[in-house]
Design an enzyme around this catalytic site. Structure first.
Site, PDB file in Angstrom:
ATOM      1  N   ARG A 255      43.534  39.282  39.454  1.00 40.18           N
ATOM      2  CA  ARG A 255      42.388  39.995  40.039  1.00 40.18           C
ATOM      3  C   ARG A 255      42.728  40.354  41.490  1.00 40.18           C
ATOM      4  NH1 ARG A 255      38.054  39.693  36.601  1.00 40.18           N
ATOM      5  NH2 ARG A 255      37.825  37.819  35.355  1.00 40.18           N
ATOM      6  N   GLY A 256      42.063  41.360  41.998  1.00 36.90           N
ATOM      7  CA  GLY A 256      42.242  41.745  43.405  1.00 36.90           C
ATOM      8  C   GLY A 256      43.584  42.417  43.655  1.00 36.90           C
ATOM      9  N   GLY A 280      39.524  45.989  32.249  1.00 36.19           N
ATOM     10  CA  GLY A 280      38.081  46.214  32.249  1.00 36.19           C
ATOM     11  C   GLY A 280      37.626  47.267  33.240  1.00 36.19           C
ATOM     12  N   THR A 283      39.541  47.381  36.541  1.00 35.31           N
ATOM     13  CA  THR A 283      40.880  47.939  36.293  1.00 35.31           C
ATOM     14  C   THR A 283      40.819  49.455  36.145  1.00 35.31           C
ATOM     15  OG1 THR A 283      41.482  45.926  35.119  1.00 35.31           O
ATOM     16  CG2 THR A 283      42.838  47.869  34.691  1.00 35.31           C
ATOM     17  N   THR A 309      37.196  45.153  27.059  1.00 34.96           N
ATOM     18  CA  THR A 309      36.068  44.291  27.388  1.00 34.96           C
ATOM     19  C   THR A 309      35.709  43.440  26.192  1.00 34.96           C
ATOM     20  OG1 THR A 309      33.729  44.137  27.909  1.00 34.96           O
ATOM     21  CG2 THR A 309      34.450  46.207  26.919  1.00 34.96           C
ATOM     22  N   ASP A 311      33.060  42.070  25.872  1.00 35.26           N
ATOM     23  CA  ASP A 311      31.610  42.189  25.679  1.00 35.26           C
ATOM     24  C   ASP A 311      31.192  43.339  24.772  1.00 35.26           C
ATOM     25  OD1 ASP A 311      31.229  40.057  27.340  1.00 35.26           O
ATOM     26  OD2 ASP A 311      30.875  41.257  29.130  1.00 35.26           O
ATOM     27  N   ARG A 356      28.354  38.796  30.862  1.00 32.59           N
ATOM     28  CA  ARG A 356      27.802  38.907  32.209  1.00 32.59           C
ATOM     29  C   ARG A 356      26.533  39.754  32.201  1.00 32.59           C
ATOM     30  NH1 ARG A 356      30.127  38.408  37.328  1.00 32.59           N
ATOM     31  NH2 ARG A 356      32.107  37.799  36.429  1.00 32.59           N
TER      32      ARG A 356
END
Ligand code: ADP
Ligand code: FBP
Length: 467
Positions: A255-256, A280, A283, A309, A311, A356
């Protein structure tokens, strides 16, 4: 990316069912769901650029497809609201109520059964013309110029397709822009894990190799940061042969640390002319900036965003890879919690699941399991105390049944927890809000409540999280 017109069309058979042959209840459990596996880019630079802006997620902010289409929409179980209604219609008591409870009831009660298999996001009018949509879709495979309008996102009116934004279904094309022996492809996985990442990497490598004769494919390791490293890993059909049996991503992720200029410098220096970016929404925002920079520099490089994802909250694709596996693993966790709750007097099983902003995993696993008394999802606010609150409902179920199972999506009840614990927001390296632990909080609240109730023995709370 398997894209589909907003009006829908005849659905192609999904090759991915619920398959969870590999791994335990981990996010990285491998999956064989190839229903939406990516196909290599074969168009020109602009055709290959399926960037984040085209892959909008179903979040409360965007509204569900049905909400955008207004009252004419048919109810679909893909929407959490419709799933809630479908669950209610099957006698599953639900505490979580959506703001649009009446909408939900009115459009789903009569249709929930008949719709439950359709898994469709089609407009009400698309049912009648779905075949023709599908036909026109396949006719458009002719690689005509009109189809080359960049990127996949095309203006519906200019194509004579009617209102709304339309997307081209990704697939191999007869005409290719790149000469196979001139292709240098790079693949990177970024952001959070999801079952099936390795399967997508494998299919990209094998598809490029076997379908197009592309032999020069490298993996960028460790997410976007890997572009700054000097090493890449060579990917061949042989080296990726078994990776779909492993969880996580063989390329690593992070991440980041996204720096567009440095990334495009690296792409340019390495001579990569097809870059496949699997990740995701964060990204894909990064992929969009890379694509813009590639265009600004006039590079002949296709930037392909492959939406990931767990989700399943992207409107324009049939189903996100890994979702089936997540639901299947979630169902197992629910089963375990149910066994444990049932074994104890007034046992309460609390199962926290991923999600989330959207409750698809929680709702699908709930409907599949049949053991869940209450499902709490981020889209539907709930409350604990008072009439028709969660605690009153728990009392009722324990009186009736002697045990109960609550499924909660990890993004549910965040405001309630923050308020009750007086906590400030915290963020991860990519700027995503860190979630408060709704599972532990619920267990605590339930125990606290029943301690005060003389007529109930303290229910034992079980928290299980399939992560
Ligand atoms: N708005 C953005 N612009 C450019 N890069 C971004 C942006 N948001 C996130 N990224 C980068 O994308 C990568 C993954 O993002 P993250 O939000 O962690 O996961 P996911 O892609 O799963 O949503 C990180 O390297 C992050 O720096
Ligand atoms: O614990 P993490 O890695 O921050 O992930 C938390 C959230 O990200 C998700 O995994 C979604 O991520 P993706 O959509 O990128 O797969 C949610 O289900 C979850 O609530």
């Amino acid at each position: 990316m398997a894209a589909r017109g907003a009006r829908g069309g005849r659905r192609r058979p999904q090759s991915g069912g619920a398959r969870a042959a590999h791994g335990g209840p981990s996010r990285g459990a491998a999956t064989a769901n190839r229903g939406t596996a990516a196909r290599p880019a074969v168009g020109g630079p602009s055709r290959g650029a399926a960037v984040a802006t085209t892959a909008r997620r179903r979040s409360p902010a965007h509204g569900s497809p049905a909400r955008r289409a207004g009252a004419r929409r048919r109810s679909s179980p893909r929407r959490p609201e419709a799933l809630l209604a479908a669950a209610a219609a099957r006698g599953l008591p639900l505490l979580a109520r959506s703001e649009s409870e009446s909408d939900c009831d009115s459009d789903s009660d009569s249709e929930s059964e008949s719709d439950s298999d359709s898994h469709s996001d089609c407009d009400s009018d698309s049912h009648s013309d779905s075949d023709s949509d599908c036909d026109s879709d396949s006719e458009s495979d002719s690689d005509s110029d009109s189809e080359l309008s960049p990127p996949f996102l095309s203006n519906a009116a200019s194509l004579g397709l009617g209102r709304g934004t339309h997307f081209r279904r990704a697939r191999p094309r007869q005409q290719v822009y790149f000469q196979p022996d001139e292709v240098s492809a790079g693949i990177v996985t970024c952001g959070g894990l999801c079952p099936g990442l390795n399967t997508v990497v494998r299919e990209l490598v094998c598809g490029l190799h076997h379908m197009y004769g592309v032999t020069n494919v490298v993996g960028i390791e460790g997410g976007y940061k890997g572009f700054y490293a000097s090493n890449t890993v060579e990917l061949t059909p042989r080296s990726v042969n078994d990776i779909h049996k492993r969880g996580g991503t063989v390329l690593g992720t992070s991440r980041g640390g996204h720096d567009t200029t440095k990334i495009v410098d690296s792409i340019q220096d390495r001579g990569i002319n097809q870059v496949y970016i699997i990740g995701g929404d964060g990204t894909q925002k990064g992929a969009a900036t890379i694509h813009e920079e590639v265009q600004r520099r006039g590079l002949k490089c296709a930037v392909v965003g492959i939406p990931k994802t767990i989700d399943n909250d992207i409107v324009v694709i049939d189903k996100s890879f890994g979702f089936d596996t997540a639901v299947e693993e979630a169902r197992r966790a629910i089963n375990v919690a149910h066994v444990e709750a049932e074994s104890t007097e007034n046992g309460v099983g609390v199962v926290k699941l991923m999600s989330r902003n959207s409750g698809f995993i929680a709702m699908y696993a709930t409907l599949a399991s049949r053991d869940v008394d209450c499902c709490l999802i981020p889209e539907s606010p709930f409350y604990l105390d008072g009439k028709r609150g969660l605690l009153e409902f728990a009392e009722q179920r324990l009186r009736e049944n002697g045990h109960m199972v609550i499924v909660v999506a990890e993004g549910a009840g965040q405001d309630l927890i923050a308020k009750s614990m007086n906590l400030a927001d915290a963020h991860d390296a990519s700027g995503n809000k860190l979630l408060l632990d709704v599972g532990l909080w619920l267990c605590h609240k339930i125990k606290e409540h029943f301690k005060k109730k003389a007529s109930f023995p303290s229910p034992s709370s079980t928290s299980t999280r399939p992560k």
